[in-house]
Design an enzyme around this catalytic site. Structure first.
Site, PDB file in Angstrom:
ATOM      1  N   ARG A   1     -51.555-103.170 113.800  1.00 53.14           N
ATOM      2  CA  ARG A   1     -52.922-103.327 114.335  1.00 53.14           C
ATOM      3  C   ARG A   1     -53.821-103.986 113.276  1.00 53.14           C
ATOM      4  NH1 ARG A   1     -50.201-102.044 118.046  1.00 53.14           N
ATOM      5  NH2 ARG A   1     -50.224-100.064 119.197  1.00 53.14           N
TER       6      ARG A   1
ATOM      7  N   GLU B   1     -45.054 -86.448 126.966  1.00 55.15           N
ATOM      8  CA  GLU B   1     -45.186 -87.881 127.278  1.00 55.15           C
ATOM      9  C   GLU B   1     -43.824 -88.530 127.506  1.00 55.15           C
ATOM     10  OE1 GLU B   1     -47.208 -90.240 124.306  1.00 55.15           O
ATOM     11  OE2 GLU B   1     -46.986 -92.072 125.476  1.00 55.15           O
TER      12      GLU B   1
ATOM     13  N   LYS C   1     -48.519 -86.712 130.150  1.00 58.04           N
ATOM     14  CA  LYS C   1     -48.994 -88.071 129.830  1.00 58.04           C
ATOM     15  C   LYS C   1     -47.968 -89.061 130.359  1.00 58.04           C
ATOM     16  CE  LYS C   1     -50.473 -90.988 125.994  1.00 58.04           C
ATOM     17  NZ  LYS C   1     -51.302 -91.036 124.787  1.00 58.04           N
TER      18      LYS C   1
ATOM     19  N   SER D   1     -51.589 -96.261 128.459  1.00 59.50           N
ATOM     20  CA  SER D   1     -51.862 -97.596 129.005  1.00 59.50           C
ATOM     21  C   SER D   1     -50.639 -98.506 128.901  1.00 59.50           C
ATOM     22  CB  SER D   1     -53.087 -98.231 128.351  1.00 59.50           C
ATOM     23  OG  SER D   1     -52.949 -98.370 126.959  1.00 59.50           O
TER      24      SER D   1
HETATM   25  P1  13P Z   1     -51.029 -96.863 124.789  1.00 64.30           P
HETATM   26  O1  13P Z   1     -52.167 -96.459 125.666  1.00 64.30           O
HETATM   27  O2  13P Z   1     -51.369 -98.015 123.879  1.00 64.30           O
HETATM   28  O3  13P Z   1     -49.756 -97.037 125.531  1.00 64.30           O
HETATM   29  O4  13P Z   1     -50.801 -95.665 123.769  1.00 64.30           O
HETATM   30  C1  13P Z   1     -50.819 -94.381 124.247  1.00 64.30           C
HETATM   31  C2  13P Z   1     -49.898 -93.561 123.451  1.00 64.30           C
HETATM   32  O5  13P Z   1     -50.291 -92.575 122.901  1.00 64.30           O
HETATM   33  C3  13P Z   1     -48.474 -93.957 123.381  1.00 64.30           C
HETATM   34  O6  13P Z   1     -47.724 -92.924 122.835  1.00 64.30           O
END
Ligand code: 13P
Length: 354
Positions: A33, A177, A222, A264
């Protein structure tokens, strides 16, 4: 296990109009980044990047919690007066912590498993002392005609469940997630394939969570949105993605789960906002869903602000306004109240979205 405390934290993270900022990029990803705006990957630069987001005045109206990387949880702000975690808590924002230790090649198929269970209870106790009240563990799944494999689903879901149980025993709300990769190299799957894979993985995950005695009222899911891979040449509409995602959740997520906070995954900023907005409009038309639908975005909340900042002191105010605006747009989307015309302008008093 203190179920009431877990439920309170989980509910606060998905309180009306609020979502989560995922700022837990590992040192390597933070470096990417920073490189994108011409900065070196030093501890000071990582701190400055985080400080830019976390000290945005007004963000606490839209952001309930922030997922941090271990380095940031114990780090002081740029002014050296407080730790980031202390500062967040003072503003009513809940600090969270990414606890997995990343991915490892583990299957002949080329699929990956997520590591990080060794010594996790001890680490969780330390994170709690530092202020963390929720955590994140990310597993990834590729989608092809034959993937994800049964072995990859079983192993990753088992680890997610064991992580979740350990978190709850440490009074920390687990975010589970299971990410379906949409932007992996070669990701050419269709939306129908994404739907089928996501349902399969969610069903396996919730079965494992039940087997391990995880309290769902103290869990946030998530998920990825149900969306085609980047390289897929069959186009879908925003409505298709929103409808298929809501249908998938209804088919695969138990009603007791405290909330759903999407990643996202490489979607454009406004696309992630639009999808969430339409899902919440659909939810309302259907008389409500069992769980709030909100966001836990990384790139889709930070990308534009990072470019606006570029590491320049004189661009800080504009970068913070850009971040605040994005957070506000996503907050509106959690209520189905976002419209594209609200994108004109920035917050901090000059905003057309007011
Ligand atoms: P993104 O929204 O950029 O996909 O990142 C979310 C995230 O925490 C991925 O582990």
């Amino acid at each position: 296990m203190d179920k009431a405390a877990l439920k309170t934290t989980a509910d606060n993270l998905v309180k009306s109009g609020k979502g989560i900022l995922a700022a837990d990029e590992s040192t390597g990803t933070a470096g990417k980044r920073l490189a994108s705006i011409g900065m070196d990957n030093t501890e000071d630069n990582r701190r400055a990047m985080r400080d830019m987001f976390f000290s945005t005045s007004g963000a606490a109206e839209y952001i309930s919690g922030v997922i941090l990387f271990e380095e940031t949880l114990g780090q002081d702000r740029v002014d050296g007066k407080h730790s980031f975690a202390t500062d967040m808590m003072a503003h009513g924002v809940i600090p969270g912590i990414k606890v997995d230790k990343g991915l490892e090649d583990a299957f002949e198929t080329g699929e990956k498993v997520t590591n990080g269970l060794d010594g996790l209870p001890e680490r969780l106790a330390g994170y709690y002392q530092q202020g963390a009240r929720f955590a994140k563990w990310r597993s990834v799944f590729s989608i092809t005609d034959t993937l994800p494999s049964a072995a990859c689903i079983a192993e990753n879901c088992d680890r997610l469940a064991r992580y979740a149980k350990m978190c709850q025993e440490a009074a920390i709300v687990p975010i589970v997630e299971p990410e379906m990769l949409m932007d992996a190299s070669g990701a050419g799957h269709t939306i129908d394939q994404a739907y089928a894979a996501t349902v399969r993985v969610h069903k396996a995950l919730f079965k494992k969570l039940e087997e391990h005695g995880v309290y769902l009222g103290g869990v946030l899911l998530k998920p990825s949105m149900v969306i085609e891979g980047h390289a897929c040449d069959v186009c879908t509409t925003t409505n298709d993605v929103a409808e298929m995602t809501v249908k998938c959740l209804k088919e695969s997520v138990p009603a007791d789960v405290a909330g759903v906070v999407f990643l996202s995954g490489g979607q454009a900023d406004t696309q992630a906002t639009e999808h969430l907005n339409i899902m919440n409009q659909i939810a309302e038309k259907q008389g409500g869903l069992p769980w709030p639908l909100s966001f836990s975005y990384g790139r889709a909340l930070q990308g534009e602000a990072l470019r606006a900042w570029g590491g320049r002191e004189d661009a800080l105010e504009n970068a913070r306004a850009t971040f605040l605006h994005r957070a506000k747009m996503n907050s509106l989307a959690t209520k189905g109240l976002y419209t594209a015309d609200k994108e004109d302008g920035l917050c901090l008093g000059k905003c057309a979205c007011a």
